[in-house]
Design a protein around this motif. Structure first.
Motif, PDB file in Angstrom:
ATOM      1  N   THR A  39      -2.534   8.174   1.654  1.00 25.42           N
ATOM      2  CA  THR A  39      -2.945   7.872   3.023  1.00 25.42           C
ATOM      3  C   THR A  39      -3.018   6.348   3.205  1.00 25.42           C
ATOM      4  OG1 THR A  39      -5.265   7.803   2.401  1.00 25.42           O
ATOM      5  CG2 THR A  39      -4.393   9.952   3.062  1.00 25.42           C
ATOM      6  N   HIS A  40      -3.202   5.951   4.450  1.00 28.73           N
ATOM      7  CA  HIS A  40      -3.349   4.515   4.698  1.00 28.73           C
ATOM      8  C   HIS A  40      -4.579   3.976   3.992  1.00 28.73           C
ATOM      9  CE1 HIS A  40      -0.837   5.259   8.580  1.00 28.73           C
ATOM     10  NE2 HIS A  40      -0.118   5.304   7.476  1.00 28.73           N
ATOM     11  N   ALA A  41      -5.622   4.822   3.887  1.00 30.16           N
ATOM     12  CA  ALA A  41      -6.827   4.387   3.161  1.00 30.16           C
ATOM     13  C   ALA A  41      -6.503   4.175   1.681  1.00 30.16           C
ATOM     14  CB  ALA A  41      -7.937   5.425   3.332  1.00 30.16           C
ATOM     15  N   ASP A  42      -5.662   5.054   1.115  1.00 31.16           N
ATOM     16  CA  ASP A  42      -5.249   4.866  -0.285  1.00 31.16           C
ATOM     17  C   ASP A  42      -4.519   3.530  -0.458  1.00 31.16           C
ATOM     18  OD1 ASP A  42      -6.230   7.379  -1.026  1.00 31.16           O
ATOM     19  OD2 ASP A  42      -4.303   8.381  -0.607  1.00 31.16           O
ATOM     20  N   MET A  46      -5.310   0.474  -2.939  1.00 32.90           N
ATOM     21  CA  MET A  46      -4.315  -0.070  -3.873  1.00 32.90           C
ATOM     22  C   MET A  46      -4.075  -1.553  -3.639  1.00 32.90           C
ATOM     23  SD  MET A  46      -1.030   2.179  -4.883  1.00 32.90           S
ATOM     24  CE  MET A  46      -1.012   3.602  -3.838  1.00 32.90           C
ATOM     25  N   ALA A  47      -4.261  -1.995  -2.392  1.00 34.45           N
ATOM     26  CA  ALA A  47      -4.039  -3.410  -2.091  1.00 34.45           C
ATOM     27  C   ALA A  47      -4.972  -4.298  -2.910  1.00 34.45           C
ATOM     28  CB  ALA A  47      -4.220  -3.673  -0.595  1.00 34.45           C
ATOM     29  N   GLY A  48      -6.106  -3.755  -3.286  1.00 37.73           N
ATOM     30  CA  GLY A  48      -7.053  -4.535  -4.079  1.00 37.73           C
ATOM     31  C   GLY A  48      -6.783  -4.477  -5.581  1.00 37.73           C
ATOM     32  N   TYR A 245       7.828  -0.771  -4.601  1.00 36.67           N
ATOM     33  CA  TYR A 245       7.828  -0.717  -3.134  1.00 36.67           C
ATOM     34  C   TYR A 245       6.400  -0.588  -2.616  1.00 36.67           C
ATOM     35  CZ  TYR A 245      12.853  -0.406  -3.498  1.00 36.67           C
ATOM     36  OH  TYR A 245      14.153  -0.694  -3.782  1.00 36.67           O
ATOM     37  N   PHE A 246       5.610   0.264  -3.269  1.00 37.49           N
ATOM     38  CA  PHE A 246       4.196   0.341  -2.889  1.00 37.49           C
ATOM     39  C   PHE A 246       3.513  -1.002  -3.117  1.00 37.49           C
ATOM     40  CE2 PHE A 246       4.751   4.929  -2.930  1.00 37.49           C
ATOM     41  CZ  PHE A 246       3.949   5.306  -1.859  1.00 37.49           C
ATOM     42  N   SER A 247       3.832  -1.590  -4.266  1.00 40.62           N
ATOM     43  CA  SER A 247       3.167  -2.846  -4.614  1.00 40.62           C
ATOM     44  C   SER A 247       3.489  -3.937  -3.590  1.00 40.62           C
ATOM     45  CB  SER A 247       3.597  -3.277  -6.017  1.00 40.62           C
ATOM     46  OG  SER A 247       2.888  -4.420  -6.404  1.00 40.62           O
ATOM     47  N   ILE A 253      -0.339  -6.301   2.759  1.00 45.18           N
ATOM     48  CA  ILE A 253      -1.673  -6.026   3.326  1.00 45.18           C
ATOM     49  C   ILE A 253      -2.647  -7.111   2.857  1.00 45.18           C
ATOM     50  CG2 ILE A 253      -3.678  -4.476   3.311  1.00 45.18           C
ATOM     51  CD1 ILE A 253      -1.830  -2.134   2.826  1.00 45.18           C
ATOM     52  N   ARG A 254      -2.596  -7.358   1.547  1.00 44.46           N
ATOM     53  CA  ARG A 254      -3.589  -8.258   0.974  1.00 44.46           C
ATOM     54  C   ARG A 254      -3.476  -9.671   1.539  1.00 44.46           C
ATOM     55  NH1 ARG A 254      -4.996  -8.122  -5.255  1.00 44.46           N
ATOM     56  NH2 ARG A 254      -2.929  -9.000  -5.577  1.00 44.46           N
ATOM     57  N   THR A 255      -2.235 -10.109   1.762  1.00 43.35           N
ATOM     58  CA  THR A 255      -2.077 -11.483   2.244  1.00 43.35           C
ATOM     59  C   THR A 255      -2.146 -11.562   3.767  1.00 43.35           C
ATOM     60  OG1 THR A 255       0.314 -11.174   2.238  1.00 43.35           O
ATOM     61  CG2 THR A 255      -0.649 -12.197   0.286  1.00 43.35           C
ATOM     62  N   GLY A 256      -2.362 -10.417   4.414  1.00 49.34           N
ATOM     63  CA  GLY A 256      -2.481 -10.429   5.868  1.00 49.34           C
ATOM     64  C   GLY A 256      -1.149 -10.551   6.594  1.00 49.34           C
TER      65      GLY A 256
END
Ligand SMILES: *Cc1c(COP(=O)(O)O)cnc(C)c1O
Length: 504
Positions: A39-42, A46-48, A245-247, A253-256
């Motif tokens: 999900t988007h929450a997952d 993972m972004a962290g 690809y996920f990474s 996400i992490r870098t905005g």
């Protein structure tokens, strides 16, 4: 989780069996029975995480017959920061190309400077554990026929891995000088390299013949050995490619760079055997928000035609290009895509694959073509346009890319021009270091190398001209002794195998 065969859905094997065996006995490929959903929450979670943590999560959801500790151990060894220049296995680089911007996912910071490392650093660990789980206890003899990058990445990945031997065959005149040097100087006590007096197809055909020769199988068995495969038909090579690809998305996400988990991206992949882009397709199926998959080919544009017309036809001239790892007319992993997009119709897939081997051609139904066209954009980039793209990207953005990556960059430009979609953030797979193809890259960014320059002269010239650093694994090759100089005729490959194994 179980795995099924694309030519017989009734066939069911464990992950360990799928990896140990590589390919089904009927010629079909193993695919997972289902795909974990994120999900988007997952994705936010993972972004962290680090690359390694993301890999452990994704691999664990597919390899349910491996313990968490086993997977953590495999991942820690494969993606140890010291194996990748800069420490990050898959960094993203934001690059402008004229009006459009793109995120280049650099997959070539590993030990052999091509993206094959991403899977082949991990596969040996997965394979040896899979073999011990399936209980054969035999030494795995990995046979590889290579047109360039796979051979070196497999040698480096399997070097000195207990319980394995690795033998690589390459066409004597069909690889770049740097690729040849990488292979012939290979270190390790369990490795062997031999040139073939012929082309890549001869090498590939020879390897397949040895795989299926009962006399060879018996000969190996009497020494407690068995053949195995490290080609991209092995599920153990595809799975690690889903991770990056996920990474990449998580890094955005992490870098905005993207505003929220769930925002769609495009993924652009320079394609040969259809493995790398299939991994992106599977990532999308698992919940990665991908809008279009952009399939980039060189002059060997069989996939461009297929994704546009539904007709796969390998009866066409074969071109030797400056992006040799994409010089391929039979893209093996397309079979997995067809299986998935027909709702696991093994009869249909078997029929098409039979037609392909008998006539070199097949055509899919109209409704499947429509689905393919909705999801994939396909294009190709010829030799002159490849050089132009390398040159433009370097002159305007000071970014040096290799010919394979240039093909992707140009096809992405075509996509934006044709669709007007310049707003969707796009991840472009960058698959090799420009230093592996110094001659072509020099020709693109300068007047080209002077006559008679050695490969290392060209590498040094490229570095001096562009102020970019020569990757350490390439610089180190210059002082390495050549260990393998043998060549043989294609029909003598079986004897070469026995000799290299020391059982001839
Ligand atoms: C292997 C390779 C490709 C093609 O990847 P596929 O998974 O075969 O589609 C592209 N670029 C480089 C540098 C490669 O080594």
């Amino acid at each position: 989780m179980h795995y099924h065969c694309t030519r017989d859905s009734q066939q069911t094997v464990s992950a360990a069996q799928a990896i140990a065996q590589g390919i089904s006995e009927n010629g079909g490929l193993f695919v997972p029975e289902s795909f974990p959903q994120y999900t988007h929450a997952d994705l936010e979670v993972m972004a962290g995480c680090t690359y390694q943590e993301r890999a452990v999560k994704i691999l664990g959801d597919f390899l349910t017959d491996f313990s968490k500790e086993e997977i953590e151990d495999c991942v820690a060894q494969a993606y140890a920061p010291e194996k990748f220049s800069g420490g990050n296995p898959a960094p993203l680089s934001l690059v402008q190309n004229g009006a459009v911007h793109m995120y280049l996912l650099e997959l070539w910071h590993g030990p052999t400077c091509a993206f094959k490392d991403m899977a082949l650093q991990l596969l040996p660990h997965l394979l040896t554990r899979s073999v011990s789980k399936t209980g054969s206890g035999k030494t795995s003899v990995i046979l590889v026929a290579t047109s360039g990058d796979t051979g070196k990445a497999a040698l480096e990945g399997f070097k000195d891995v207990a319980g394995t031997r690795i033998l690589t065959f390459y066409p004597e005149n069909g690889v770049s000088p740097m690729q040849k040097r990488q292979m012939c100087t290979q270190e390790g006590g369990n490795v062997g390299v031999c040139a073939i007096e012929g082309n890549f197809d001869d090498a590939q055909t020879g390897v397949k013949r040895i795989f299926t020769d009962p006399a060879m199988r018996d000969r190996l068995a009497s020494h407690n050995m068995a053949f195995s495969s490290a080609n991209s038909i092995n599920w153990g090579r595809l799975l690690p490619q889903i991770v990056y690809y996920f990474s990449a998305y998580c890094d955005l996400i992490r870098t905005g760079e993207i505003d929220y988990a769930g925002e769609q991206v495009n993924v652009v992949v320079p394609t040969g055997n259809f493995g790398n882009i299939l991994a992106a397709y599977y990532a999308r199926k698992m919940g990665l928000p991908v809008k279009r998959l952009i399939c980039a080919s060189n002059s060997n544009n069989v996939l461009t035609d297929f994704l546009r017309t539904g007709v796969y036809d390998r009866n066409r001239p074969f071109y030797t290009t400056m992006s040799p790892s994409m010089d391929i007319l039979v893209s093996s992993n397309l079979e997995r895509l067809l299986y998935d997009m027909t709702g696991c119709d093994d009869a249909k897939v078997s029929g098409w694959m039979r037609e392909l081997s008998e006539t070199g051609r097949y055509q899919v139904d109209g409704d499947l073509l429509e689905k393919l066209r909705a999801l994939f954009y396909a294009g190709y980039c010829g030799e002159e346009d490849t050089l132009r793209t390398i040159r433009e990207l370097y002159r305007t953005e000071n970014y040096l890319c290799d010919p394979h990556t240039a093909v992707a960059v140009d096809v992405y430009r075509q996509y934006v021009e044709e669709t007007g979609d310049s707003a969707t953030p796009s991840i472009v797979a960058s698959t090799a270091s420009p230093y592996k193809f110094a001659d072509s890259v020099l020709r693109a960014v300068s007047d080209g190398p002077a006559a008679g320059e050695s490969e290392f002269d060209k590498v040094a010239e490229l570095s001096a001209l562009t102020g970019t650093q020569i990757p350490a694994p390439i610089a180190a090759l210059q002082d390495k002794a050549v260990r393998f100089e043998d060549s043989c005729a294609p029909q003598e490959m079986d004897r070469a195998v026995l000799r290299l194994l020391g059982i001839g």
